[in-house]
Design a protein around this motif. Structure first.
Motif, PDB file in Angstrom:
ATOM      1  N   ASP A   1       0.891  -1.225  -0.004  1.00  0.00           N
ATOM      2  CA  ASP A   1      -0.091   0.018   0.182  1.00  0.00           C
ATOM      3  C   ASP A   1       0.845   1.211   0.044  1.00  0.00           C
ATOM      4  O   ASP A   1       1.313   1.705   0.961  1.00  0.00           O
ATOM      5  CB  ASP A   1      -0.842   0.059   1.340  1.00  0.00           C
ATOM      6  N   LEU A   2       1.020   1.858  -1.242  1.00  0.00           N
ATOM      7  CA  LEU A   2       1.942   2.935  -1.529  1.00  0.00           C
ATOM      8  C   LEU A   2       1.174   4.299  -1.082  1.00  0.00           C
ATOM      9  O   LEU A   2       1.961   5.475  -0.785  1.00  0.00           O
ATOM     10  CB  LEU A   2       2.645   3.135  -2.554  1.00  0.00           C
ATOM     11  N   THR A   3       0.097   4.220  -0.566  1.00  0.00           N
ATOM     12  CA  THR A   3      -0.531   5.580  -0.454  1.00  0.00           C
ATOM     13  C   THR A   3       0.148   6.584   0.739  1.00  0.00           C
ATOM     14  O   THR A   3       0.216   7.523   0.404  1.00  0.00           O
ATOM     15  CB  THR A   3      -2.170   5.034   0.230  1.00  0.00           C
ATOM     16  N   PRO A   4       0.409   6.055   1.825  1.00  0.00           N
ATOM     17  CA  PRO A   4       1.161   6.892   2.774  1.00  0.00           C
ATOM     18  C   PRO A   4       2.315   7.206   2.079  1.00  0.00           C
ATOM     19  O   PRO A   4       2.787   8.492   2.657  1.00  0.00           O
ATOM     20  CB  PRO A   4       1.484   5.959   4.084  1.00  0.00           C
ATOM     21  N   TYR A   5       3.203   6.618   1.372  1.00  0.00           N
ATOM     22  CA  TYR A   5       4.521   6.951   0.723  1.00  0.00           C
ATOM     23  C   TYR A   5       4.264   8.219  -0.197  1.00  0.00           C
ATOM     24  O   TYR A   5       5.192   9.121  -0.377  1.00  0.00           O
ATOM     25  CB  TYR A   5       5.075   5.792   0.264  1.00  0.00           C
ATOM     26  N   ARG A   6       3.176   8.108  -0.977  1.00  0.00           N
ATOM     27  CA  ARG A   6       2.899   9.275  -2.025  1.00  0.00           C
ATOM     28  C   ARG A   6       2.686  10.419  -1.037  1.00  0.00           C
ATOM     29  O   ARG A   6       3.208  11.503  -1.667  1.00  0.00           O
ATOM     30  CB  ARG A   6       1.680   8.772  -2.635  1.00  0.00           C
ATOM     31  N   THR A   7       1.969  10.330  -0.003  1.00  0.00           N
ATOM     32  CA  THR A   7       1.450  11.641   0.787  1.00  0.00           C
ATOM     33  C   THR A   7       2.764  11.903   1.171  1.00  0.00           C
ATOM     34  O   THR A   7       3.059  13.279   1.150  1.00  0.00           O
ATOM     35  CB  THR A   7       0.670  11.148   1.896  1.00  0.00           C
ATOM     36  N   ALA A   8       3.523  11.231   1.830  1.00  0.00           N
ATOM     37  CA  ALA A   8       4.840  11.710   2.287  1.00  0.00           C
ATOM     38  C   ALA A   8       5.853  12.255   1.205  1.00  0.00           C
ATOM     39  O   ALA A   8       6.594  13.310   1.630  1.00  0.00           O
ATOM     40  CB  ALA A   8       5.556  10.548   3.159  1.00  0.00           C
ATOM     41  N   LEU A   9       5.938  11.775   0.138  1.00  0.00           N
ATOM     42  CA  LEU A   9       6.682  11.990  -0.787  1.00  0.00           C
ATOM     43  C   LEU A   9       6.284  13.675  -1.071  1.00  0.00           C
ATOM     44  O   LEU A   9       7.296  14.432  -1.547  1.00  0.00           O
ATOM     45  CB  LEU A   9       6.623  11.258  -1.947  1.00  0.00           C
ATOM     46  N   ALA A  10       4.886  13.858  -1.351  1.00  0.00           N
ATOM     47  CA  ALA A  10       4.518  15.210  -1.482  1.00  0.00           C
ATOM     48  C   ALA A  10       5.136  16.340  -0.330  1.00  0.00           C
ATOM     49  O   ALA A  10       5.646  17.179  -0.885  1.00  0.00           O
ATOM     50  CB  ALA A  10       2.885  15.120  -1.731  1.00  0.00           C
ATOM     51  N   ARG A  11       5.292  15.668   0.827  1.00  0.00           N
ATOM     52  CA  ARG A  11       5.797  16.650   1.767  1.00  0.00           C
ATOM     53  C   ARG A  11       7.255  16.891   1.737  1.00  0.00           C
ATOM     54  O   ARG A  11       7.569  18.162   1.854  1.00  0.00           O
ATOM     55  CB  ARG A  11       5.380  16.108   3.244  1.00  0.00           C
ATOM     56  N   ILE A  12       7.773  15.749   1.211  1.00  0.00           N
ATOM     57  CA  ILE A  12       9.217  15.950   1.176  1.00  0.00           C
ATOM     58  C   ILE A  12       9.818  16.901   0.018  1.00  0.00           C
ATOM     59  O   ILE A  12      10.596  17.708   0.207  1.00  0.00           O
ATOM     60  CB  ILE A  12       9.898  14.684   0.798  1.00  0.00           C
ATOM     61  N   VAL A  13       8.910  16.822  -1.163  1.00  0.00           N
ATOM     62  CA  VAL A  13       9.474  17.436  -2.309  1.00  0.00           C
ATOM     63  C   VAL A  13       8.825  19.187  -2.162  1.00  0.00           C
ATOM     64  O   VAL A  13       9.573  19.984  -2.624  1.00  0.00           O
ATOM     65  CB  VAL A  13       8.608  17.118  -3.627  1.00  0.00           C
ATOM     66  N   ALA A  14       7.877  19.275  -1.158  1.00  0.00           N
ATOM     67  CA  ALA A  14       7.463  20.789  -0.822  1.00  0.00           C
ATOM     68  C   ALA A  14       8.612  21.430  -0.169  1.00  0.00           C
ATOM     69  O   ALA A  14       8.285  22.784   0.060  1.00  0.00           O
ATOM     70  CB  ALA A  14       5.980  20.610  -0.316  1.00  0.00           C
ATOM     71  N   ASP A  15       9.410  20.640   0.553  1.00  0.00           N
ATOM     72  CA  ASP A  15      10.344  21.267   1.377  1.00  0.00           C
ATOM     73  C   ASP A  15      11.778  21.498   0.738  1.00  0.00           C
ATOM     74  O   ASP A  15      12.381  20.258   0.608  1.00  0.00           O
ATOM     75  CB  ASP A  15      10.580  20.523   2.852  1.00  0.00           C
ATOM     76  N   PRO A  16      12.226  22.697   0.430  1.00  0.00           N
ATOM     77  CA  PRO A  16      13.405  22.823  -0.262  1.00  0.00           C
ATOM     78  C   PRO A  16      14.626  22.341   0.611  1.00  0.00           C
ATOM     79  O   PRO A  16      15.699  22.124   0.009  1.00  0.00           O
ATOM     80  CB  PRO A  16      13.538  24.308  -0.570  1.00  0.00           C
ATOM     81  N   HIS A  17      14.394  22.059   1.782  1.00  0.00           N
ATOM     82  CA  HIS A  17      15.812  21.558   2.540  1.00  0.00           C
ATOM     83  C   HIS A  17      15.899  20.079   2.678  1.00  0.00           C
ATOM     84  O   HIS A  17      16.802  19.570   3.365  1.00  0.00           O
ATOM     85  CB  HIS A  17      15.609  22.137   3.699  1.00  0.00           C
ATOM     86  N   GLN A  18      14.770  19.452   2.000  1.00  0.00           N
ATOM     87  CA  GLN A  18      14.845  17.789   1.936  1.00  0.00           C
ATOM     88  C   GLN A  18      15.378  17.520   0.563  1.00  0.00           C
ATOM     89  O   GLN A  18      14.996  18.115  -0.567  1.00  0.00           O
ATOM     90  CB  GLN A  18      13.425  17.331   2.119  1.00  0.00           C
ATOM     91  N   HIS A  19      16.304  16.587   0.634  1.00  0.00           N
ATOM     92  CA  HIS A  19      16.963  15.970  -0.673  1.00  0.00           C
ATOM     93  C   HIS A  19      16.780  14.413  -0.425  1.00  0.00           C
ATOM     94  O   HIS A  19      17.920  13.939  -0.026  1.00  0.00           O
ATOM     95  CB  HIS A  19      18.378  16.451  -0.919  1.00  0.00           C
ATOM     96  N   LEU A  20      15.684  14.000  -1.190  1.00  0.00           N
ATOM     97  CA  LEU A  20      15.389  12.498  -1.108  1.00  0.00           C
ATOM     98  C   LEU A  20      15.977  12.304  -2.538  1.00  0.00           C
ATOM     99  O   LEU A  20      15.471  12.555  -3.579  1.00  0.00           O
ATOM    100  CB  LEU A  20      14.096  12.191  -1.081  1.00  0.00           C
ATOM    101  N   VAL A  21      16.980  11.211  -2.598  1.00  0.00           N
ATOM    102  CA  VAL A  21      17.490  10.714  -3.847  1.00  0.00           C
ATOM    103  C   VAL A  21      17.441   9.307  -4.190  1.00  0.00           C
ATOM    104  O   VAL A  21      17.456   8.527  -2.985  1.00  0.00           O
ATOM    105  CB  VAL A  21      19.102  11.365  -4.105  1.00  0.00           C
ATOM    106  N   VAL A  22      17.687   9.024  -5.441  1.00  0.00           N
ATOM    107  CA  VAL A  22      17.836   7.478  -5.621  1.00  0.00           C
ATOM    108  C   VAL A  22      19.228   7.244  -6.354  1.00  0.00           C
ATOM    109  O   VAL A  22      19.412   8.143  -7.023  1.00  0.00           O
ATOM    110  CB  VAL A  22      16.517   6.923  -6.251  1.00  0.00           C
ATOM    111  N   ALA A  23      19.637   6.211  -6.308  1.00  0.00           N
ATOM    112  CA  ALA A  23      20.807   5.828  -7.068  1.00  0.00           C
ATOM    113  C   ALA A  23      20.396   4.666  -8.030  1.00  0.00           C
ATOM    114  O   ALA A  23      19.582   3.796  -7.828  1.00  0.00           O
ATOM    115  CB  ALA A  23      21.938   5.126  -6.206  1.00  0.00           C
TER     116      ALA A  23
END
Lengths: 150, 150
Positions: B35-57
């Motif tokens: 169930d990815l729903t809570p992760y989609r909501t959380a990703l929106a919060r992360i992307v909205a904050d310019p001091h967060q840098h969530l990256v993938v390799a």
């Protein structure tokens, strides 16, 4: 005893905050209480970030405590948001009065109000009194804290 | 071997990221990869904050690692800015390939570029292999990490 107030820090609080940061076995060698310039610059950065909550505890007009609460959204733990507490300082005259508990309880309550699921902090391994204090508040020392100076 | 790319995470990366979060002795009980729903909501919060840098390799089109870097301005240590690294995960097929080092080195270099003076992270006390890894990168386990679930 006058009521305690916990409110956002302003530039007028900087002399009292920096004096508390410096009045500490670790802070004594790391701070510059006679030159507030870098702290003014840093305060502007903190105030500009809506996810930073730098507060002071004030009683009878005296600034006697401080801490900084940071809200961090994340993916792990089903998209949990956490808060991090940094820079906890209690004026040396006020230790043992319950002020630390009041200030940490403010941080815990505010974390909950901000939607956080987890509060975390690190404490230098030498601060054994602080560790007992955090454990009494319900914190669990489940992690090691690593630092790398750049 | 195809070149490694480290880039900001997007919603398309969520299945791979959450699979890595769940493929872990601690994460197995804490995540909900179906169930990815809570992760989609959380990703929106992360992307909205310019001091967060969530990256993938990413290598050869496969998402094989992730971490989140957070920039935190502060007053202590003469107004130092620090970064915090959270949610470090390496795909189980890719452990021992040097990918962890590449990803952490990206976080350290980016911290420096962002003006940080200090990088910090916490690691569960049971993750002894991870502790040796961080120490090889120059991190010092000077602190205890406390957590309080709300």
């Amino acid at each position: 005893m006058t009521d305690l107030s916990i409110r956002p820090a302003t530039a007028d609080d900087l002399p009292a905050i920096v004096a508390m940061l410096a009045d500490d076995p670790l802070g004594a060698t790391r701070e510059s209480p006679n030159d507030l310039t870098p702290y003014r610059t840093a305060l502007a950065r903190i105030v500009a970030d809506p996810h930073q909550h730098l507060v002071v505890a004030v009683r009878a007009g005296r600034t006697i405590g401080t801490l900084q609460l940071t809200l961090i959204p994340g993916l792990s733990r089903k998209g949990s948001t956490r808060t991090i507490i940094e820079g906890v300082r209690i004026h040396s005259d006020e230790r043992g009065t319950g002020l630390g508990t009041d200030l940490l309880q403010w941080a815990i309550d505010t974390s909950r109000d901000l939607g956080a699921d987890l509060v975390q902090l690190t404490s230098d391994a030498t601060r054994t009194d602080a560790h007992r204090f955090y454990e009494r508040l319900g914190f669990v020392a489940s992690h090691l804290g690593f630092k790398l100076a750049l």
